[in-house]
Scaffold this motif. Structure first.
Motif, PDB file in Angstrom:
ATOM      1  N   MET A  23      -4.159   9.894   2.683  1.00  0.00           N
ATOM      2  CA  MET A  23      -3.568   8.712   2.089  1.00  0.00           C
ATOM      3  C   MET A  23      -2.627   8.095   3.104  1.00  0.00           C
ATOM      4  O   MET A  23      -2.001   8.791   3.886  1.00  0.00           O
ATOM      5  N   ASN A  24      -2.551   6.770   3.065  1.00  0.00           N
ATOM      6  CA  ASN A  24      -1.714   6.035   4.004  1.00  0.00           C
ATOM      7  C   ASN A  24      -0.896   5.011   3.221  1.00  0.00           C
ATOM      8  O   ASN A  24      -1.344   3.886   3.022  1.00  0.00           O
ATOM      9  N   PRO A  25       0.308   5.399   2.755  1.00  0.00           N
ATOM     10  CA  PRO A  25       1.124   4.456   1.980  1.00  0.00           C
ATOM     11  C   PRO A  25       1.856   3.468   2.888  1.00  0.00           C
ATOM     12  O   PRO A  25       2.342   3.834   3.959  1.00  0.00           O
ATOM     13  N   MET A  26       1.907   2.217   2.438  1.00  0.00           N
ATOM     14  CA  MET A  26       2.587   1.170   3.197  1.00  0.00           C
ATOM     15  C   MET A  26       3.462   0.350   2.250  1.00  0.00           C
ATOM     16  O   MET A  26       2.990  -0.078   1.193  1.00  0.00           O
TER      17      MET A  26
ATOM     18  N   LYS B  85      -9.632   6.604   2.829  1.00  0.00           N
ATOM     19  CA  LYS B  85     -10.849   6.425   3.628  1.00  0.00           C
ATOM     20  C   LYS B  85     -11.823   5.515   2.882  1.00  0.00           C
ATOM     21  O   LYS B  85     -11.732   5.344   1.668  1.00  0.00           O
ATOM     22  N   HIS B  86     -12.754   4.967   3.613  1.00  0.00           N
ATOM     23  CA  HIS B  86     -13.843   4.149   3.067  1.00  0.00           C
ATOM     24  C   HIS B  86     -13.341   2.861   2.407  1.00  0.00           C
ATOM     25  O   HIS B  86     -13.884   2.422   1.399  1.00  0.00           O
ATOM     26  N   ASN B  87     -12.282   2.271   2.965  1.00  0.00           N
ATOM     27  CA  ASN B  87     -11.749   0.990   2.487  1.00  0.00           C
ATOM     28  C   ASN B  87     -11.348   0.997   1.021  1.00  0.00           C
ATOM     29  O   ASN B  87     -11.463  -0.009   0.334  1.00  0.00           O
ATOM     30  N   ALA B  88     -10.904   2.113   0.522  1.00  0.00           N
ATOM     31  CA  ALA B  88     -10.410   2.198  -0.856  1.00  0.00           C
ATOM     32  C   ALA B  88      -8.891   2.174  -0.832  1.00  0.00           C
ATOM     33  O   ALA B  88      -8.258   2.554   0.155  1.00  0.00           O
ATOM     34  N   GLY B  89      -8.304   1.701  -1.911  1.00  0.00           N
ATOM     35  CA  GLY B  89      -6.855   1.667  -1.993  1.00  0.00           C
ATOM     36  C   GLY B  89      -6.385   1.377  -3.393  1.00  0.00           C
ATOM     37  O   GLY B  89      -7.170   1.039  -4.275  1.00  0.00           O
ATOM     38  N   ASN B  90      -5.093   1.538  -3.603  1.00  0.00           N
ATOM     39  CA  ASN B  90      -4.483   1.136  -4.860  1.00  0.00           C
ATOM     40  C   ASN B  90      -3.043   0.708  -4.604  1.00  0.00           C
ATOM     41  O   ASN B  90      -2.496   0.952  -3.534  1.00  0.00           O
TER      42      ASN B  90
ATOM     43  N   PHE C 189       9.735  15.371  -0.243  1.00  0.00           N
ATOM     44  CA  PHE C 189       9.476  13.937  -0.267  1.00  0.00           C
ATOM     45  C   PHE C 189      10.742  13.147  -0.553  1.00  0.00           C
ATOM     46  O   PHE C 189      11.535  13.518  -1.422  1.00  0.00           O
ATOM     47  N   ASP C 190      10.890  12.030   0.162  1.00  0.00           N
ATOM     48  CA  ASP C 190      11.929  11.075  -0.174  1.00  0.00           C
ATOM     49  C   ASP C 190      11.392  10.191  -1.303  1.00  0.00           C
ATOM     50  O   ASP C 190      10.278  10.409  -1.798  1.00  0.00           O
ATOM     51  N   ASP C 191      12.172   9.209  -1.738  1.00  0.00           N
ATOM     52  CA  ASP C 191      11.738   8.353  -2.851  1.00  0.00           C
ATOM     53  C   ASP C 191      10.413   7.653  -2.556  1.00  0.00           C
ATOM     54  O   ASP C 191       9.547   7.548  -3.430  1.00  0.00           O
ATOM     55  N   PHE C 192      10.239   7.181  -1.326  1.00  0.00           N
ATOM     56  CA  PHE C 192       8.994   6.507  -0.960  1.00  0.00           C
ATOM     57  C   PHE C 192       7.804   7.458  -1.097  1.00  0.00           C
ATOM     58  O   PHE C 192       6.766   7.103  -1.639  1.00  0.00           O
ATOM     59  N   GLY C 193       7.962   8.687  -0.609  1.00  0.00           N
ATOM     60  CA  GLY C 193       6.900   9.680  -0.707  1.00  0.00           C
ATOM     61  C   GLY C 193       6.582  10.052  -2.144  1.00  0.00           C
ATOM     62  O   GLY C 193       5.420  10.259  -2.507  1.00  0.00           O
ATOM     63  N   ILE C 194       7.597  10.128  -2.982  1.00  0.00           N
ATOM     64  CA  ILE C 194       7.400  10.429  -4.412  1.00  0.00           C
ATOM     65  C   ILE C 194       6.597   9.308  -5.065  1.00  0.00           C
ATOM     66  O   ILE C 194       5.669   9.553  -5.837  1.00  0.00           O
ATOM     67  N   LYS C 195       6.921   8.071  -4.730  1.00  0.00           N
ATOM     68  CA  LYS C 195       6.178   6.926  -5.275  1.00  0.00           C
ATOM     69  C   LYS C 195       4.727   6.948  -4.799  1.00  0.00           C
ATOM     70  O   LYS C 195       3.810   6.632  -5.551  1.00  0.00           O
ATOM     71  N   ALA C 196       4.507   7.332  -3.542  1.00  0.00           N
ATOM     72  CA  ALA C 196       3.149   7.409  -3.010  1.00  0.00           C
ATOM     73  C   ALA C 196       2.344   8.495  -3.734  1.00  0.00           C
ATOM     74  O   ALA C 196       1.174   8.292  -4.071  1.00  0.00           O
TER      75      ALA C 196
ATOM     76  N   PHE D  97       2.814   9.434  -6.777  1.00  0.00           N
ATOM     77  CA  PHE D  97       2.543   8.851  -8.092  1.00  0.00           C
ATOM     78  C   PHE D  97       1.311   7.950  -8.023  1.00  0.00           C
ATOM     79  O   PHE D  97       0.414   8.035  -8.857  1.00  0.00           O
ATOM     80  N   GLY D  98       1.244   7.121  -7.001  1.00  0.00           N
ATOM     81  CA  GLY D  98       0.090   6.241  -6.835  1.00  0.00           C
ATOM     82  C   GLY D  98      -1.190   7.005  -6.591  1.00  0.00           C
ATOM     83  O   GLY D  98      -2.259   6.640  -7.081  1.00  0.00           O
ATOM     84  N   ARG D  99      -1.098   8.094  -5.843  1.00  0.00           N
ATOM     85  CA  ARG D  99      -2.279   8.903  -5.578  1.00  0.00           C
ATOM     86  C   ARG D  99      -2.834   9.514  -6.868  1.00  0.00           C
ATOM     87  O   ARG D  99      -4.046   9.706  -7.009  1.00  0.00           O
ATOM     88  N   CYS D 100      -1.972   9.784  -7.827  1.00  0.00           N
ATOM     89  CA  CYS D 100      -2.430  10.306  -9.122  1.00  0.00           C
ATOM     90  C   CYS D 100      -3.402   9.339  -9.787  1.00  0.00           C
ATOM     91  O   CYS D 100      -4.374   9.755 -10.411  1.00  0.00           O
ATOM     92  N   TYR D 101      -3.136   8.045  -9.654  1.00  0.00           N
ATOM     93  CA  TYR D 101      -4.051   7.047 -10.219  1.00  0.00           C
ATOM     94  C   TYR D 101      -5.420   7.130  -9.554  1.00  0.00           C
ATOM     95  O   TYR D 101      -6.445   7.006 -10.212  1.00  0.00           O
ATOM     96  N   MET D 102      -5.436   7.362  -8.233  1.00  0.00           N
ATOM     97  CA  MET D 102      -6.710   7.493  -7.539  1.00  0.00           C
ATOM     98  C   MET D 102      -7.474   8.705  -8.068  1.00  0.00           C
ATOM     99  O   MET D 102      -8.671   8.644  -8.338  1.00  0.00           O
TER     100      MET D 102
END
Length: 89
Positions: free
Chosen positions: A1-4, A16-21, A58-65, A67-72
């Motif tokens: 995963m690559n959070p931005m 990977k494979h141009n997927a994201g959320n 994890f810092d706050d940003f990592g925790i949020k990432a 959380f987002g990965r859970c949706y994936m």
């Protein structure tokens, strides 16, 4: 995963494979206490993620990432395509 971080406060997570959320800042804000409390549950069994803070720290940003990965992961169980966007040259 690559959070931005996005300019609007949301987080775009690429895979990977141009997927994201997108992790919406208002959803995180409304649920922050639970997300922060349970973020270690978002790790797969025996998973180790290396961050600048150390293993599975994890810092706050990592925790949020996370959380987002859970949706994936949830989408992988029961995928529902709501929109396909293609770049037209």
């Amino acid at each position: 995963m690559n959070p931005m971080a996005m300019d609007d406060g949301n987080i775009l997570i690429g895979y990977k494979h141009n997927a994201g959320n997108v992790v919406l800042a208002d959803v995180v804000a409304a649920n922050w206490s639970e997300i922060d409390r349970k973020h270690q549950s978002a790790l797969a069994t025996h998973e180790v993620l290396i961050t600048p803070l150390g293993q599975n720290k994890f810092d706050d940003f990592g925790i949020k990432a996370l959380f987002g990965r859970c949706y994936m992961f949830m989408d992988a169980q029961e995928p529902e395509i709501v929109r396909v966007a293609r770049h037209v040259a």
